[in-house]
Enzyme design. Structure first.
Site, PDB file in Angstrom:
ATOM      1  N   ASN A 172     -13.863  64.435  33.884  1.00  0.00           N
ATOM      2  CA  ASN A 172     -13.982  63.239  34.373  1.00  0.00           C
ATOM      3  C   ASN A 172     -13.820  63.449  35.984  1.00  0.00           C
ATOM      4  OD1 ASN A 172     -13.740  60.897  35.049  1.00  0.00           O
ATOM      5  ND2 ASN A 172     -11.199  60.779  33.605  1.00  0.00           N
ATOM      6  N   ARG A 174     -16.827  62.220  31.136  1.00  0.00           N
ATOM      7  CA  ARG A 174     -16.790  61.089  31.591  1.00  0.00           C
ATOM      8  C   ARG A 174     -18.709  60.522  32.623  1.00  0.00           C
ATOM      9  NH1 ARG A 174     -12.738  56.978  34.507  1.00  0.00           N
ATOM     10  NH2 ARG A 174     -13.374  55.442  33.624  1.00  0.00           N
ATOM     11  N   HIS A 194     -14.755  50.634  32.267  1.00  0.00           N
ATOM     12  CA  HIS A 194     -13.200  51.218  31.258  1.00  0.00           C
ATOM     13  C   HIS A 194     -14.178  50.952  30.101  1.00  0.00           C
ATOM     14  CE1 HIS A 194     -10.752  49.572  34.774  1.00  0.00           C
ATOM     15  NE2 HIS A 194     -10.812  51.303  35.262  1.00  0.00           N
ATOM     16  N   ARG A 235      -9.813  47.093  45.570  1.00  0.00           N
ATOM     17  CA  ARG A 235     -11.454  46.291  45.227  1.00  0.00           C
ATOM     18  C   ARG A 235     -10.875  44.824  45.721  1.00  0.00           C
ATOM     19  NH1 ARG A 235     -13.236  49.602  40.356  1.00  0.00           N
ATOM     20  NH2 ARG A 235     -12.536  51.486  41.445  1.00  0.00           N
ATOM     21  N   GLU A 260      -8.462  57.574  26.985  1.00  0.00           N
ATOM     22  CA  GLU A 260      -9.699  57.407  27.235  1.00  0.00           C
ATOM     23  C   GLU A 260     -10.271  59.112  27.037  1.00  0.00           C
ATOM     24  OE1 GLU A 260      -9.095  56.598  31.446  1.00  0.00           O
ATOM     25  OE2 GLU A 260     -10.702  55.247  31.156  1.00  0.00           O
TER      26      GLU A 260
END
Ligand code: ADP
Length: 376
Positions: A7, A70, A158, A219, A361
């Site tokens: 990842n 990923r 996500h 963000r 994940e």
């Protein structure tokens, strides 16, 4: 067989080595052999060398059968893909849509392939789960040529996390995801809410890029596009600097004036810092609005689920988000919510039950990789 999960973040590389088989994956008994995080990565090939130096002795001569990568932006790919020349090129082209993310994944893939050329390399996309969104959810209300020619639409992100949480929740009930409508709040550094209707994503708060939707660590989430155009056209601001500002200098970091890390902001708010309190309130309020929206989108829900760093760990944020939702059937149990327990657990036994379900994940990427190896 051994599956490596990679990842690649903007300045880090997370890796995890699993021992798994289709039977182990089906019964949740895959084994995590080792995992690590390499920070302040400048060259992916150096990070990969460091990871392989750690992992090689643990393999005891066994080969790595598959590497799951990923990849944040997978465009219209509806599922995981074995990376061949065409998929590699597609990921490269999608870098235009995800300049902060896809080039890092590609660099990690190329470096990993040099170490284990015989392994099956698989791309597992954050966007794929949301390819089931109906057009009325994914299309922006602008002339269709922008969708058709420029691929301007909502993709959602996500997805690996939302899919893993929907599946885990269903398994805990002894059922399948097709039996439930769930609203999942993935609250980490990046944050998104997803409406999962019988196992399919029907809407999510992130859009064309991971910038849309919730207030996040750094963000902004939603804002009127014309405010930005105003800054560019009338105020002469630099578009590239604005993009950087929206992705890296906004959100909790900007409005609290303290940090993008929720723990720091919460502790400042607890000590009476007004800006920190306002930032936490803004964060919770935006998440609450999306929960209301997705209750409307699915005509109700069978559970509200919190996951990721903030969602799994912050009772205060969960309480802030759920406060005043009782008329919609959502209420936390104060004691269950504040109990510091690991693992999946109910935290509210209201008409719509509220749960914490840790995101999975990494193991999901390992299982998708295994699935691709077996279906070749
Ligand atoms: P990423 O999106 O990078 O995977 P995580 O899911 O690990 O990030 O979430 C990171 C966020 O979780 C940070 O804002 C961090 O402050 C927050 N977090 C972790 N533990 C706690 C906690 N106990 N209370 C509040 N926030 C927490």
């Amino acid at each position: 067989m051994k599956i490596l999960v990679l990842n690649a973040g903007s300045s880090s590389l997370k890796y995890a080595l699993y021992e798994t088989t289709p039977e182990a994956a089906a019964s949740d008994s895959d084994r995590l052999v080792s995992e690590g995080l390499i920070e302040r990565v400048t060259e992916m090939k150096d990070a990969l060398r460091e990871a392989f130096d750690e992992l090689t002795p643990l393999l005891k001569g066994e080969v790595i059968a598959g590497v799951g990568h990923r990849v944040v932006h997978g465009g219209s790919f509806p599922g995981a893909m074995v990376i061949d020349a065409a998929v590699e090129q597609a990921i490269d082209e999608l870098s235009a849509l995800a300049p902060l993310h896809n080039p890092r994944s590609l660099a990690a893939y190329r470096a990993a392939r040099a170490h284990v050329p015989d392994a099956v390399h698989v791309a597992v996309f954050d966007t794929a789960f949301h390819q089931t969104m109906p057009q009325h959810a994914y299309a922006y209300a602008i002339p269709p040529r922008f969708l058709e020619e420029k691929k301007i639409r909502r993709y959602g992100f996500h997805g690996i996390s939302h899919r893993s949480v929907a599946l885990r929740f269903a398994k805990l009930q002894g059922k399948s995801p097709e039996d439930f409508r769930v609203i999942i709040c993935h609250l980490g550094n990046g944050c998104s809410v997803c409406a999962v209707d019988r196992g399919r994503s029907v809407d999510t708060s992130m859009g064309f890029t991971p910038l849309e939707g919730l207030v996040m660590g750094a963000r902004s989430g939603d804002m009127d596009a014309s405010a930005l155009l105003h800054l560019i056209i009338r105020e002469g601001e630099d578009p590239a600097a604005l993009l950087q500002m929206l992705n890296n200098e906004s959100g909790m970091k900007a409005i609290s004036g303290i940090s993008n890390d929720m723990r720091d902001v919460l502790s400042a708010a607890d000590s009476g810092n007004e800006r920190a309190r306002f930032a936490v309130d803004a964060f919770c309020y935006r998440a609450k609005k999306f929960i209301g929206a997705y209750l409307a989108a699915m005509n109700g829900a069978d559970a509200l689920i919190f996951t990721a760093g903030i969602g799994e760990n912050s009772a205060a944020v969960r309480a802030g988000i759920c406060a005043g939702l009782d008329s919609l059937g959502i209420a936390l149990d104060a004691e269950l919510n504040s109990a510091k327990l690991p693992g999946a657990r109910p935290i509210g036994n209201s008409a719509i039950p509220v749960w914490v379900v840790p995101t999975e994940e990494q193991v999901t990427i390992a299982r998708d990789t295994l699935g691709c190896i077996h279906s070749r």
